[in-house]
Design a protein around this motif. Structure first.
Motif, PDB file in Angstrom:
ATOM      1  N   GLN A   1      40.505  36.426  40.944  1.00 14.06           N
ATOM      2  CA  GLN A   1      40.734  37.329  42.067  1.00 14.06           C
ATOM      3  C   GLN A   1      41.974  38.138  41.728  1.00 14.06           C
ATOM      4  O   GLN A   1      43.067  37.577  41.631  1.00 14.06           O
ATOM      5  CB  GLN A   1      40.909  36.565  43.370  1.00 14.06           C
ATOM      6  CG  GLN A   1      39.643  35.866  43.804  1.00 14.06           C
ATOM      7  CD  GLN A   1      39.828  35.096  45.092  1.00 14.06           C
ATOM      8  OE1 GLN A   1      40.916  34.646  45.414  1.00 14.06           O
ATOM      9  NE2 GLN A   1      38.739  34.934  45.830  1.00 14.06           N
ATOM     10  N   GLN A   2      41.750  39.432  41.512  1.00 16.28           N
ATOM     11  CA  GLN A   2      42.852  40.296  41.092  1.00 16.28           C
ATOM     12  C   GLN A   2      42.789  41.632  41.813  1.00 16.28           C
ATOM     13  O   GLN A   2      41.721  42.083  42.219  1.00 16.28           O
ATOM     14  CB  GLN A   2      42.764  40.593  39.587  1.00 16.28           C
ATOM     15  CG  GLN A   2      43.180  39.494  38.684  1.00 16.28           C
ATOM     16  CD  GLN A   2      43.148  39.952  37.216  1.00 16.28           C
ATOM     17  OE1 GLN A   2      42.470  40.892  36.859  1.00 16.28           O
ATOM     18  NE2 GLN A   2      43.893  39.245  36.379  1.00 16.28           N
ATOM     19  N   HIS A   3      43.946  42.242  41.923  1.00 18.45           N
ATOM     20  CA  HIS A   3      44.070  43.621  42.379  1.00 18.45           C
ATOM     21  C   HIS A   3      44.618  44.372  41.178  1.00 18.45           C
ATOM     22  O   HIS A   3      45.701  44.051  40.689  1.00 18.45           O
ATOM     23  CB  HIS A   3      45.031  43.748  43.560  1.00 18.45           C
ATOM     24  CG  HIS A   3      44.645  42.896  44.730  1.00 18.45           C
ATOM     25  ND1 HIS A   3      43.620  43.226  45.570  1.00 18.45           N
ATOM     26  CD2 HIS A   3      45.136  41.721  45.173  1.00 18.45           C
ATOM     27  CE1 HIS A   3      43.502  42.298  46.489  1.00 18.45           C
ATOM     28  NE2 HIS A   3      44.416  41.365  46.272  1.00 18.45           N
TER      29      HIS A   3
ATOM     30  N   ASP B   1      43.768  51.231  43.943  1.00 23.29           N
ATOM     31  CA  ASP B   1      43.582  49.782  43.873  1.00 23.29           C
ATOM     32  C   ASP B   1      42.109  49.414  43.746  1.00 23.29           C
ATOM     33  O   ASP B   1      41.268  49.936  44.473  1.00 23.29           O
ATOM     34  CB  ASP B   1      44.142  49.095  45.120  1.00 23.29           C
ATOM     35  CG  ASP B   1      45.653  49.124  45.158  1.00 23.29           C
ATOM     36  OD1 ASP B   1      46.267  49.209  44.077  1.00 23.29           O
ATOM     37  OD2 ASP B   1      46.225  49.056  46.257  1.00 23.29           O
TER      38      ASP B   1
ATOM     39  N   ASP C   1      39.861  45.899  43.842  1.00 22.91           N
ATOM     40  CA  ASP C   1      39.894  44.469  44.134  1.00 22.91           C
ATOM     41  C   ASP C   1      38.745  43.787  43.407  1.00 22.91           C
ATOM     42  O   ASP C   1      37.579  44.164  43.580  1.00 22.91           O
ATOM     43  CB  ASP C   1      39.760  44.221  45.639  1.00 22.91           C
ATOM     44  CG  ASP C   1      40.933  44.800  46.413  1.00 22.91           C
ATOM     45  OD1 ASP C   1      42.047  44.800  45.872  1.00 22.91           O
ATOM     46  OD2 ASP C   1      40.708  45.266  47.551  1.00 22.91           O
TER      47      ASP C   1
ATOM     48  N   ASP D   1      36.783  40.169  42.696  1.00 17.68           N
ATOM     49  CA  ASP D   1      36.517  38.791  43.097  1.00 17.68           C
ATOM     50  C   ASP D   1      35.364  38.339  42.210  1.00 17.68           C
ATOM     51  O   ASP D   1      34.192  38.520  42.539  1.00 17.68           O
ATOM     52  CB  ASP D   1      36.152  38.723  44.576  1.00 17.68           C
ATOM     53  CG  ASP D   1      36.033  37.291  45.071  1.00 17.68           C
ATOM     54  OD1 ASP D   1      36.344  36.364  44.300  1.00 17.68           O
ATOM     55  OD2 ASP D   1      35.625  37.109  46.231  1.00 17.68           O
TER      56      ASP D   1
ATOM     57  N   ARG E   1      35.582  46.069  44.691  1.00 17.27           N
ATOM     58  CA  ARG E   1      35.794  46.956  45.848  1.00 17.27           C
ATOM     59  C   ARG E   1      36.946  47.902  45.555  1.00 17.27           C
ATOM     60  O   ARG E   1      37.948  47.503  44.965  1.00 17.27           O
ATOM     61  CB  ARG E   1      36.146  46.147  47.100  1.00 17.27           C
ATOM     62  CG  ARG E   1      35.008  45.371  47.668  1.00 17.27           C
ATOM     63  CD  ARG E   1      35.409  44.741  49.009  1.00 17.27           C
ATOM     64  NE  ARG E   1      34.375  43.835  49.460  1.00 17.27           N
ATOM     65  CZ  ARG E   1      34.324  42.541  49.180  1.00 17.27           C
ATOM     66  NH1 ARG E   1      35.266  41.991  48.452  1.00 17.27           N
ATOM     67  NH2 ARG E   1      33.336  41.798  49.627  1.00 17.27           N
ATOM     68  N   ALA E   2      36.779  49.142  46.026  1.00 16.10           N
ATOM     69  CA  ALA E   2      37.856  50.126  45.860  1.00 16.10           C
ATOM     70  C   ALA E   2      37.678  51.249  46.868  1.00 16.10           C
ATOM     71  O   ALA E   2      36.575  51.511  47.340  1.00 16.10           O
ATOM     72  CB  ALA E   2      37.846  50.687  44.442  1.00 16.10           C
TER      73      ALA E   2
ATOM     74  N   GLU F   1      34.828  53.985  50.811  1.00 20.44           N
ATOM     75  CA  GLU F   1      34.973  52.745  50.053  1.00 20.44           C
ATOM     76  C   GLU F   1      33.704  52.487  49.269  1.00 20.44           C
ATOM     77  O   GLU F   1      32.604  52.804  49.718  1.00 20.44           O
ATOM     78  CB  GLU F   1      35.220  51.576  51.012  1.00 20.44           C
ATOM     79  CG  GLU F   1      35.427  50.250  50.307  1.00 20.44           C
ATOM     80  CD  GLU F   1      35.652  49.110  51.273  1.00 20.44           C
ATOM     81  OE1 GLU F   1      34.710  48.318  51.473  1.00 20.44           O
ATOM     82  OE2 GLU F   1      36.769  49.020  51.815  1.00 20.44           O
TER      83      GLU F   1
ATOM     84  N   SER G   1      31.747  49.315  47.306  1.00 19.29           N
ATOM     85  CA  SER G   1      31.694  47.869  47.115  1.00 19.29           C
ATOM     86  C   SER G   1      30.409  47.566  46.370  1.00 19.29           C
ATOM     87  O   SER G   1      29.331  47.962  46.807  1.00 19.29           O
ATOM     88  CB  SER G   1      31.716  47.154  48.469  1.00 19.29           C
ATOM     89  OG  SER G   1      31.660  45.762  48.278  1.00 19.29           O
TER      90      SER G   1
END
Length: 187
Positions: free
Chosen positions: A18-20, A39, A41, A43, A60-61, A77, A79
Motif C-alpha cells: 500500500q503506497q502513495h 498522487d 494510490d 493497494d 486510484r488517482a 478520479e 480507479s
C-alpha cells in the motif's frame, strides 16, 4: 519500482503493498489524464508464481481534463483493477514471448509505470465530459449552453428562401418598415 527480493521465488508466497506515489509524468489521454506529480494510490498484492510475480489490486488517482463538449476544465478520479504478470528473467514466459507482450522483472525490481500507463489509457474516456448532461457550446455563437439564457437560439434563414423572404419583407426589420411606408404612400 517494487522490490521482489523479499518476496522470494517460491510459488504461493505473497505480500501486500500500500503506497502513495507521485506520478512521474502525465499519464492518460489528450483531453484527460493524471497530472505529472499527482498522487497515485496503490493497494496491491504481489504473488510469486512459477513464471514470475503476479501483481493484482487497485490503482486510484485524481484526473484533470477538458470537457469534450463545452471545453471547460474539470477534475475527476480514475480507479482501476490491475492484474499483470511480470516474468522472471530466463523463465519460459520470458523466452517465449515478444518484448511488448509481457512485463518483465529486471534486477529483482518491478517497474509499474508501463502497466499503469497502459491500464489508465484503456480506462479513461476518449471523449470526457464535465457532467453526463453537458449541453456543450452553441453552434452559432460559441457560448456555453449551461450558462446561456433559457431559450437561447439563433434564427437562421435558409439561403434558398432568402429571395422569397426579401420579396415579401419577411425576416428583417428594414423590409417590414419599408413595406409599411409603401403602404402608407398608396393610401
Amino acid at each position: 519500482m517494487l522490490d521482489t527480493l523479499s518476496l522470494g521465488r517460491r510459488p504461493g508466497s505473497m505480500r501486500t503493498v500500500q503506497q502513495h506515489i507521485a506520478s512521474p509524468s502525465r499519464i492518460g489521454l489528450e483531453m484527460i489524464a493524471i497530472r505529472e506529480g499527482g498522487d497515485i494510490d496503490l493497494d496491491l498484492r504481489l504473488e510469486s508464481v512459477s513464471e514470475g510475480v503476479l501483481v493484482t489490486g487497485t490503482v486510484r488517482a485524481d484526473t484533470v481534463g477538458e470537457c469534450s463538449r463545452c471545453l471547460e476544465p474539470f477534475t475527476g478520479e480514475v480507479s482501476l483493477y490491475l492484474t499483470e504478470l511480470f516474468a522472471y528473467p530466463n523463465s519460459v514466459t520470458d523466452q517465449t514471448t515478444q518484448e511488448d507482450e509481457v512485463y518483465r522483472i529486471e534486477d529483482d525490481l518491478i517497474d509499474l509505470e508501463p502497466a499503469i500507463v497502459d491500464a489508465v489509457g484503456l480506462e479513461l474516456p476518449l471523449r470526457p465530459l464535465c457532467t453526463d448532461d453537458c449541453a456543450g457550446l452553441c453552434a452559432e455563437c460559441g457560448i456555453r449552453l449551461a450558462i446561456a439564457e433559457s431559450g437561447h437560439g439563433h434564427e437562421i434563414l435558409d439561403p434558398r428562401w432568402a429571395g422569397l423572404a426579401a420579396a415579401f419583407g419577411a425576416g428583417s426589420e428594414e423590409s417590414s418598415s419599408a413595406s409599411d411606408s409603401k403602404n402608407n404612400e398608396e393610401k
